[in-house]
Structures are given as structure tokens and as C-alpha cells.
Design a protein around this motif. Structure first.
Motif: not given
Length: 88
Positions: A9-16, A27-30, A35-45, A82-88
Motif C-alpha cells: 500500500e505504501h511503495c506499490n511493490t509487487s507482492l505476488p 484488517f488485511e492492510c498489506t 516498509c513495515v520494518e523501516n518506514v512504519l516501525h511495525e505499526v499499521c498507519p 512517526l509523530k503519531r507513534i512517538g518516533k519523532i
């Protein structure tokens, strides 16, 4: 039954259907693992929940239970997340 969405959903990379890089929340956000590890820090936006690896649908079930073709591409406002999850 899981939709098995085709892209991150974030970078549009293909996920077969058999990708081990696909991650989902309750909720099946994919998203891709990167992105999960390095952008979202394991928290669904979308829901604030955590992620788990998406199961692989067996190839022999694809005809009877096809995967979704609907692309959900809505890049995350990373600074707000990042602000919402307290990372900044």
C-alpha cells in the motif's frame, strides 16, 4: 478468506500470492516487509495494530480462490505516522 492484495500500500511493490515479503495487519492492510520494518516501525498507519507475515495461498487453490487484483496504493505520510507513534 484473505484477499491477498497484489502490492504494498505504501511503495506499490509487487507482492505476488506466494511472496514471503508480504505483511498484513488484522484488517488485511498489506505492506512489504521493508516498509513495515523501516518506514512504519511495525505499526499499521491505518489501524495502529501490528503486522504478521501474510500466509501463502497454495498454488493449487488459486483457480478456486483467486487472489485480489485490486491495488490499494495510498502512500503513508511518514512524518505524521512517526509523530503519531512517538518516533519523532
Amino acid at each position: 478468506m484473505l484477499a491477498i492484495r497484489p502490492t504494498c500500500e505504501h511503495c506499490n511493490t509487487s507482492l505476488p500470492y506466494d511472496s514471503v515479503e508480504a505483511m498484513i495487519c488484522t484488517f488485511e492492510c498489506t505492506y512489504c516487509r521493508d516498509c513495515v520494518e523501516n518506514v512504519l516501525h511495525e505499526v499499521c498507519p491505518n489501524c495502529g495494530g501490528n503486522f504478521t507475515p501474510r500466509p501463502v495461498r497454495p498454488k493449487d487453490l488459486l483457480e478456486k480462490y483467486p487472489v485480489s487484483k485490486k491495488i490499494v496504493h495510498k502512500p503513508v505520510d511518514v512524518q505524521a505516522h512517526l509523530k503519531r507513534i512517538g518516533k519523532i
